[in-house]
Design a protein around this motif. Sequence first.
Motif, PDB file in Angstrom:
ATOM      1  N   LEU A  15       0.834  -1.196   0.000  1.00 44.52           N
ATOM      2  CA  LEU A  15       0.000   0.000   0.000  1.00 44.52           C
ATOM      3  C   LEU A  15       0.870   1.247   0.000  1.00 44.52           C
ATOM      4  O   LEU A  15       1.835   1.337   0.768  1.00 44.52           O
ATOM      5  CB  LEU A  15      -0.917   0.012   1.231  1.00 44.52           C
ATOM      6  CG  LEU A  15      -1.893  -1.156   1.365  1.00 44.52           C
ATOM      7  CD1 LEU A  15      -2.567  -1.137   2.729  1.00 44.52           C
ATOM      8  CD2 LEU A  15      -2.931  -1.111   0.248  1.00 44.52           C
ATOM      9  N   LYS A  16       0.534   2.224  -0.844  1.00 46.98           N
ATOM     10  CA  LYS A  16       1.350   3.415  -0.976  1.00 46.98           C
ATOM     11  C   LYS A  16       0.494   4.680  -0.837  1.00 46.98           C
ATOM     12  O   LYS A  16      -0.594   4.768  -1.399  1.00 46.98           O
ATOM     13  CB  LYS A  16       2.050   3.435  -2.339  1.00 46.98           C
ATOM     14  CG  LYS A  16       2.923   2.216  -2.615  1.00 46.98           C
ATOM     15  CD  LYS A  16       4.071   2.089  -1.611  1.00 46.98           C
ATOM     16  CE  LYS A  16       4.927   0.866  -1.928  1.00 46.98           C
ATOM     17  NZ  LYS A  16       5.998   0.672  -0.896  1.00 46.98           N
ATOM     18  N   LEU A  17       1.017   5.651  -0.111  1.00 46.35           N
ATOM     19  CA  LEU A  17       0.382   6.963  -0.010  1.00 46.35           C
ATOM     20  C   LEU A  17       0.860   7.815  -1.178  1.00 46.35           C
ATOM     21  O   LEU A  17       2.065   7.959  -1.399  1.00 46.35           O
ATOM     22  CB  LEU A  17       0.750   7.634   1.311  1.00 46.35           C
ATOM     23  CG  LEU A  17       0.152   9.022   1.550  1.00 46.35           C
ATOM     24  CD1 LEU A  17      -1.363   8.959   1.673  1.00 46.35           C
ATOM     25  CD2 LEU A  17       0.760   9.651   2.809  1.00 46.35           C
ATOM     26  N   THR A  18      -0.065   8.367  -1.940  1.00 43.64           N
ATOM     27  CA  THR A  18       0.321   9.133  -3.123  1.00 43.64           C
ATOM     28  C   THR A  18      -0.696  10.239  -3.388  1.00 43.64           C
ATOM     29  O   THR A  18      -1.707  10.354  -2.695  1.00 43.64           O
ATOM     30  CB  THR A  18       0.426   8.206  -4.357  1.00 43.64           C
ATOM     31  OG1 THR A  18       0.979   8.932  -5.447  1.00 43.64           O
ATOM     32  CG2 THR A  18      -0.932   7.653  -4.748  1.00 43.64           C
ATOM     33  N   GLU A  19      -0.414  11.069  -4.393  1.00 47.27           N
ATOM     34  CA  GLU A  19      -1.320  12.149  -4.806  1.00 47.27           C
ATOM     35  C   GLU A  19      -2.121  11.689  -6.031  1.00 47.27           C
ATOM     36  O   GLU A  19      -1.549  11.184  -7.005  1.00 47.27           O
ATOM     37  CB  GLU A  19      -0.521  13.403  -5.169  1.00 47.27           C
ATOM     38  CG  GLU A  19       0.163  14.074  -3.985  1.00 47.27           C
ATOM     39  CD  GLU A  19      -0.779  14.954  -3.176  1.00 47.27           C
ATOM     40  OE1 GLU A  19      -1.884  15.264  -3.684  1.00 47.27           O
ATOM     41  OE2 GLU A  19      -0.413  15.319  -2.046  1.00 47.27           O
ATOM     42  N   VAL A  20      -3.429  11.847  -5.953  1.00 49.62           N
ATOM     43  CA  VAL A  20      -4.312  11.518  -7.079  1.00 49.62           C
ATOM     44  C   VAL A  20      -5.322  12.650  -7.241  1.00 49.62           C
ATOM     45  O   VAL A  20      -5.465  13.514  -6.366  1.00 49.62           O
ATOM     46  CB  VAL A  20      -5.051  10.180  -6.859  1.00 49.62           C
ATOM     47  CG1 VAL A  20      -4.064   9.028  -6.736  1.00 49.62           C
ATOM     48  CG2 VAL A  20      -5.933  10.257  -5.626  1.00 49.62           C
ATOM     49  N   ALA A  21      -6.042  12.631  -8.351  1.00 47.03           N
ATOM     50  CA  ALA A  21      -7.036  13.669  -8.607  1.00 47.03           C
ATOM     51  C   ALA A  21      -8.257  13.480  -7.718  1.00 47.03           C
ATOM     52  O   ALA A  21      -8.650  12.353  -7.404  1.00 47.03           O
ATOM     53  CB  ALA A  21      -7.459  13.629 -10.074  1.00 47.03           C
ATOM     54  N   ILE A  22      -8.848  14.589  -7.300  1.00 49.21           N
ATOM     55  CA  ILE A  22     -10.118  14.522  -6.579  1.00 49.21           C
ATOM     56  C   ILE A  22     -11.163  13.950  -7.530  1.00 49.21           C
ATOM     57  O   ILE A  22     -11.261  14.360  -8.686  1.00 49.21           O
ATOM     58  CB  ILE A  22     -10.537  15.916  -6.083  1.00 49.21           C
ATOM     59  CG1 ILE A  22      -9.547  16.413  -5.026  1.00 49.21           C
ATOM     60  CG2 ILE A  22     -11.958  15.897  -5.507  1.00 49.21           C
ATOM     61  CD1 ILE A  22      -9.808  17.825  -4.551  1.00 49.21           C
ATOM     62  N   PRO A  23     -11.967  12.973  -7.094  1.00 43.52           N
ATOM     63  CA  PRO A  23     -12.895  12.311  -8.018  1.00 43.52           C
ATOM     64  C   PRO A  23     -13.981  13.251  -8.536  1.00 43.52           C
ATOM     65  O   PRO A  23     -14.430  14.161  -7.835  1.00 43.52           O
ATOM     66  CB  PRO A  23     -13.505  11.192  -7.168  1.00 43.52           C
ATOM     67  CG  PRO A  23     -13.301  11.623  -5.755  1.00 43.52           C
ATOM     68  CD  PRO A  23     -12.028  12.392  -5.736  1.00 43.52           C
ATOM     69  N   ASN A  24     -14.392  13.019  -9.778  1.00 46.55           N
ATOM     70  CA  ASN A  24     -15.511  13.752 -10.365  1.00 46.55           C
ATOM     71  C   ASN A  24     -16.827  13.155  -9.887  1.00 46.55           C
ATOM     72  O   ASN A  24     -16.924  11.955  -9.616  1.00 46.55           O
ATOM     73  CB  ASN A  24     -15.442  13.689 -11.895  1.00 46.55           C
ATOM     74  CG  ASN A  24     -14.219  14.403 -12.441  1.00 46.55           C
ATOM     75  OD1 ASN A  24     -13.862  15.480 -11.965  1.00 46.55           O
ATOM     76  ND2 ASN A  24     -13.572  13.805 -13.434  1.00 46.55           N
ATOM     77  N   LEU A  25     -17.842  13.996  -9.814  1.00 47.06           N
ATOM     78  CA  LEU A  25     -19.141  13.556  -9.326  1.00 47.06           C
ATOM     79  C   LEU A  25     -20.049  13.097 -10.450  1.00 47.06           C
ATOM     80  O   LEU A  25     -20.109  13.715 -11.511  1.00 47.06           O
ATOM     81  CB  LEU A  25     -19.850  14.688  -8.580  1.00 47.06           C
ATOM     82  CG  LEU A  25     -19.385  15.021  -7.169  1.00 47.06           C
ATOM     83  CD1 LEU A  25     -20.247  16.128  -6.599  1.00 47.06           C
ATOM     84  CD2 LEU A  25     -19.435  13.801  -6.280  1.00 47.06           C
ATOM     85  N   LYS A  26     -20.792  12.018 -10.203  1.00 45.05           N
ATOM     86  CA  LYS A  26     -21.914  11.642 -11.038  1.00 45.05           C
ATOM     87  C   LYS A  26     -23.174  12.282 -10.446  1.00 45.05           C
ATOM     88  O   LYS A  26     -23.153  12.820  -9.334  1.00 45.05           O
ATOM     89  CB  LYS A  26     -22.059  10.124 -11.089  1.00 45.05           C
ATOM     90  CG  LYS A  26     -20.867   9.416 -11.732  1.00 45.05           C
ATOM     91  CD  LYS A  26     -21.059   7.910 -11.735  1.00 45.05           C
ATOM     92  CE  LYS A  26     -19.862   7.215 -12.357  1.00 45.05           C
ATOM     93  NZ  LYS A  26     -19.999   5.724 -12.331  1.00 45.05           N
TER      94      LYS A  26
END
Length: 322
Positions: A15-26
Amino acid sequence: MKAILSVKYGTPETLKLTEVAIPNLKGNQVLVKVQAASLNYSNLVLLTGKPWLARIAFGVTKPKYRIPGGDMAGTVEAIGEKVTQFKVGDEVFGDLSDSGWGTFAEYVAADEKALALKPRNLSFEESAAVPMAAVTSLQALRDKGNVKTGQEVLIHGASGGVGTYAIQIAKALGATVTAIVSTRNVAIAKSLGADHVIDYKKQNLEELSQNYDLILGVNGGQPLSIYKRKLKDTGTFIHVGGAESQMYQTMLQRPWLSMFGKKKFVSLLMKVEKEDLIAIKELIEAGKVRPIIDKTYTLNEVPHAFQYFQQGHAQGKVVITI
């Protein structure tokens, strides 16, 4: 945003802590700023890919859901155009294991059907410790076990997440509760209202003179034949957790175990139900149920949280603060 990623089946170290995009909403989703999350057995399944049968749902060669975490509590930051039950600023909690997981992150896009307003008398950390374990206990006792006032209920493995809720929910349903735990967990079981507490290191289940209307196998490794002998003539055994082999035994041997007499053997597969989450919330706000938290970890300590949880000795829940 910061998030824990799981890109292959393995150990907590993968498991790795990383930066990802904030999810888009449906349209039917809300964006929740996650304040806390918690660990359940299903998180271990998603991490390790075991038992292999689970890979049908979780991904055959690698995890289908890259950000783990099902239980959560947080604050609504934005809502989709079809959302009718929540508004920005609402404090919510829920179980996302049936709608994409993803709660080991600073934000998550959640279907509104998976959420409810969090209990007014709990913190975010306490609320995150509730959904999956408490609903599992409720569905086992109320729906599968049909527990009624005055019945005798035995909970084998009553000190973990599901077990601590099971004691309280069985009491709320009017049952007389016997809890089987290890020596260090006797005090916890008593504090939650168990009428009788058995230390399995000092007394064997077979030695008990009492028979039960319902036996809940939360973390019990006794042979099914012993559970059968300890049931009343119309009693029910429900397998919730513990040894994987016992789950298969319960499923495969059920016809033979139930062939003579009216004793029943059932394996529970918990379903995410908003109505049940609300029912638990009401029990909590009425003071009949409370979460027990063993340890709290930060987001970057999630691998350590898994390592501890994997040992199988947590007293109550393991919580992640985001």
